[in-house]
Scaffold this motif. Structure first.
Motif, PDB file in Angstrom:
ATOM      1  N   SER A 116       0.901  -1.124   0.083  1.00 15.48           N
ATOM      2  CA  SER A 116       0.022   0.237  -0.028  1.00 15.48           C
ATOM      3  C   SER A 116       0.904   1.076  -0.017  1.00 15.48           C
ATOM      4  CB  SER A 116      -0.696  -0.110   1.502  1.00 15.48           C
ATOM      5  OG  SER A 116      -1.473  -1.246   1.349  1.00 15.48           O
ATOM      6  N   THR A 117       1.773   1.290   0.825  1.00 18.02           N
ATOM      7  CA  THR A 117       2.872   2.381   0.946  1.00 18.02           C
ATOM      8  C   THR A 117       3.522   2.426  -0.483  1.00 18.02           C
ATOM      9  OG1 THR A 117       2.810   1.814   3.214  1.00 18.02           O
ATOM     10  CG2 THR A 117       4.502   3.500   2.512  1.00 18.02           C
ATOM     11  N   TYR A 148      -6.937  -3.252  -7.128  1.00 16.38           N
ATOM     12  CA  TYR A 148      -6.817  -3.279  -5.830  1.00 16.38           C
ATOM     13  C   TYR A 148      -5.479  -2.762  -5.687  1.00 16.38           C
ATOM     14  CZ  TYR A 148      -5.744  -4.848  -0.995  1.00 16.38           C
ATOM     15  OH  TYR A 148      -5.785  -4.461   0.342  1.00 16.38           O
ATOM     16  N   HIS A 149      -5.178  -1.814  -4.872  1.00 13.94           N
ATOM     17  CA  HIS A 149      -3.957  -1.435  -4.405  1.00 13.94           C
ATOM     18  C   HIS A 149      -3.501  -1.170  -3.189  1.00 13.94           C
ATOM     19  CE1 HIS A 149      -3.649  -0.754  -8.914  1.00 13.94           C
ATOM     20  NE2 HIS A 149      -4.985  -0.273  -8.865  1.00 13.94           N
ATOM     21  N   GLY A 159      -8.276   2.284  -5.864  1.00 14.79           N
ATOM     22  CA  GLY A 159      -8.749   0.953  -5.829  1.00 14.79           C
ATOM     23  C   GLY A 159     -10.310   0.907  -5.266  1.00 14.79           C
ATOM     24  N   ARG A 160     -10.930   2.053  -5.290  1.00 12.95           N
ATOM     25  CA  ARG A 160     -12.212   2.352  -4.676  1.00 12.95           C
ATOM     26  C   ARG A 160     -13.403   1.214  -5.209  1.00 12.95           C
ATOM     27  NH1 ARG A 160     -14.259   8.052  -4.827  1.00 12.95           N
ATOM     28  NH2 ARG A 160     -15.823   8.124  -3.402  1.00 12.95           N
ATOM     29  N   LEU A 220      -1.357  -6.765 -16.191  1.00 15.84           N
ATOM     30  CA  LEU A 220      -1.886  -8.135 -16.647  1.00 15.84           C
ATOM     31  C   LEU A 220      -2.934  -8.603 -15.750  1.00 15.84           C
ATOM     32  CD1 LEU A 220       1.443  -9.700 -18.534  1.00 15.84           C
ATOM     33  CD2 LEU A 220      -0.513  -7.999 -19.335  1.00 15.84           C
ATOM     34  N   VAL A 221      -2.627  -8.778 -14.433  1.00 15.96           N
ATOM     35  CA  VAL A 221      -3.496  -9.486 -13.511  1.00 15.96           C
ATOM     36  C   VAL A 221      -4.129  -8.739 -12.532  1.00 15.96           C
ATOM     37  CG1 VAL A 221      -3.787 -11.614 -12.279  1.00 15.96           C
ATOM     38  CG2 VAL A 221      -1.874 -11.584 -13.715  1.00 15.96           C
ATOM     39  N   GLN A 222      -5.452  -8.632 -12.329  1.00 13.19           N
ATOM     40  CA  GLN A 222      -5.904  -7.840 -11.326  1.00 13.19           C
ATOM     41  C   GLN A 222      -6.174  -8.830 -10.208  1.00 13.19           C
ATOM     42  OE1 GLN A 222      -9.706  -5.940 -12.793  1.00 13.19           O
ATOM     43  NE2 GLN A 222      -8.326  -3.964 -12.745  1.00 13.19           N
TER      44      GLN A 222
END
Ligand SMILES: Cc1ncc(COP(=O)(O)O)c(C=O)c1O
Length: 444
Positions: A116-117, A148-149, A159-160, A220-222
């Motif tokens: 996240s950071t 998602y981040h 990433g809401r 490429l991948v969520q």
């Protein structure tokens, strides 16, 4: 009261608050005593094959002796030092290895300590880049729907749409979400889906491109939105659209980095070079919390000046922790010594063959594989994080000695590179049996 007579779980239940857990209804956590290779060993002696790589962090296997030795050596030499005004060999060596593994002009490593950071730092760098270069109108971030981040504020905002953050809605900065075009094995409609998505992206860029401070994507991948994969061509086209408008591109390789998708970084397969890249999870081989945001020369140079006000005023107590960096250097060496990417290539081939079979089961849809990740969706619907089926599949896998962590109706395998062909076959066969047994829950 002394807790000496209590079990690990009893003490945990008394004092600990777990992440991503409804503490009232969740079953008690499982106490893990040790871990080796692809296996976890519970306190009661049961063995679980770890098919989730411990929240996607593990690369070469648990408790790898070379990484463990590197950490022990470093701990006995110097455990930590302030990273402003000081440096140390593990941080310098790891930065060198990271930059050498990335394409130019990515050239400067800014350390922090979780994914996240790493994302938060990238967003702040992009934002300040525009302020430092005199453009105060770039106030908007762009990101894919479903991305998602992480769980800090900037990461939550981008990433809401992943659906985790409703209670924090009012606190988010401004983000526009772009359509993502997923694909899977045997998908005949992918290009039409991509064309629709690109038309929407073009319209959004025409209206708001000039306000964009940066575009951020998982390449490429969520991951957390359900192992949704896209074609490299789609990612490349979107990145090119951004770069044509001078919008800095941030690639979040927190999950995809360090071999997870079959190449060291997923960006290589799309032949794109971002302005910023976020790394964590596998950076230390999965042993210690560590992260890095790598910036291009252009971004880095925009922070150079004669006084502090253009500097990047951001840092963490554990920035570039020497133990984490020493683990990272050892993990990099293992890629060569153990042929990690070749190992992952063999996992992909095995997973593709397995998916071709498992997708014949009723209700098993969207088989997809990349690197060490193999996923299917249960039922016709898209990823549904709240679908209960995942819990049933997980429990039955556990009875067979498999740790999997479905995301709603998306079930995936993600073994570490060290997994043996026998272990992988055990996981694939076990999951196939479980999907057969639970079919009445999703195959209608
Ligand atoms: C793509 C991606 N970015 C960021 C994060 C956040 O990382 P962390 O949990 O270390 O904060 C994750 C975590 O799963 C992730 O998958």
């Amino acid at each position: 009261m002394s807790t000496r007579s209590l079990s690990t779980v009893d003490i945990d239940r008394k004092y600990v608050w777990h992440p991503f857990t409804q503490e009232r209804t969740a079953p008690p956590p499982l106490p893990v005593a040790r871990a080796k290779g692809a296996s976890l060993f519970l306190e009661d002696g049961r063995e679980l094959l770890d098919m989730a790589c411990s929240w996607w962090v593990n690369v070469h296997g648990h408790s790898h002796p070379k990484i463990a030795e590197a950490i022990a050596r470093q701990a006995a030499t110097m455990e930590h030092v302030i990273f402003a005004g000081f440096t140390h060999e593990p941080a310098a060596r790891l930065a060198e290895a990271i930059v050498n593994a990335l394409p130019r002009p990515l050239s400067r490593v800014f350390y922090s300590d979780n994914g996240s950071t790493a994302v938060e730092v990238a967003l702040k760098m992009a934002w300040q880049y525009w302020r430092n270069t005199g453009d105060n109108n770039r106030r908007l971030f762009l990101a894919f729907q479903g991305g998602y981040h992480g769980d800090t504020f900037g990461a939550m905002a981008v990433g809401r749409t992943s659906g985790y953050y409703d209670p924090f809605d009012e606190l988010m900065c401004e983000v526009r979400h772009l359509p993502f075009a997923p694909t899977w094995m045997g998908d005949a409609e992918c290009e039409a889906r991509e064309a629709l998505a690109l038309a929407e992206i073009d319209a959004l860029l025409a209206a708001h491109g000039h306000e964009a401070a940066a575009f951020l994507a998982e390449p490429l991948v969520q991951g957390a939105s359900g192992m949704n994969m896209c074609r490299p061509e789609f990612l490349r086209t979107v990145v090119e659209r951004m770069q044509a408008r001078d919008i800095p591109v941030i690639l979040d390789e927190v999950m995809t980095g360090f071999g997870r998708t079959g190449t060291m970084f997923a960006m290589e397969q799309a032949h794109v070079v971002p302005d910023l890249v976020c790394l964590s999870k596998g950076i230390s081989g999965g042993f210690l919390p560590l992260a890095a945001t790598v910036a291009s020369t252009r971004i880095y140079e925009a922070f150079l000046g004669e006084d502090f006000h253009t500097a990047f005023a951001h840092g963490h107590s554990f920035t570039a922790n020497p133990l984490g960096c020493a683990a990272g250097v050892a993990s990099f060496a293992l890629f060569q010594e153990e042929g990690t990417l070749e190992r992952i290539g063999r996992i992909t081939a095995s997973n593709r063959a397995w998916l071709a079979e498992v997708a014949k089961l009723p209700g098993v849809t969207r088989p997809r594989a990349l690197g060490s990740i193999a996923a299917v969706t249960l039922g016709r619907d898209e990823s549904d994080y709240h679908a209960g089926i995942g819990t049933a599949v997980k429990a039955k896998c556990f009875e067979r000695g498999l740790l999997i962590r479905p995301m709603g109706n998306v079930v995936y395998l993600m073994p570490p590179a060290c997994v043996s062909p026998q272990e992988l076959a055990r996981a694939q066969e076990g999951l196939t049996e479980v999907l057969r047994e639970t079919a009445e829950l999703y195959a209608s």
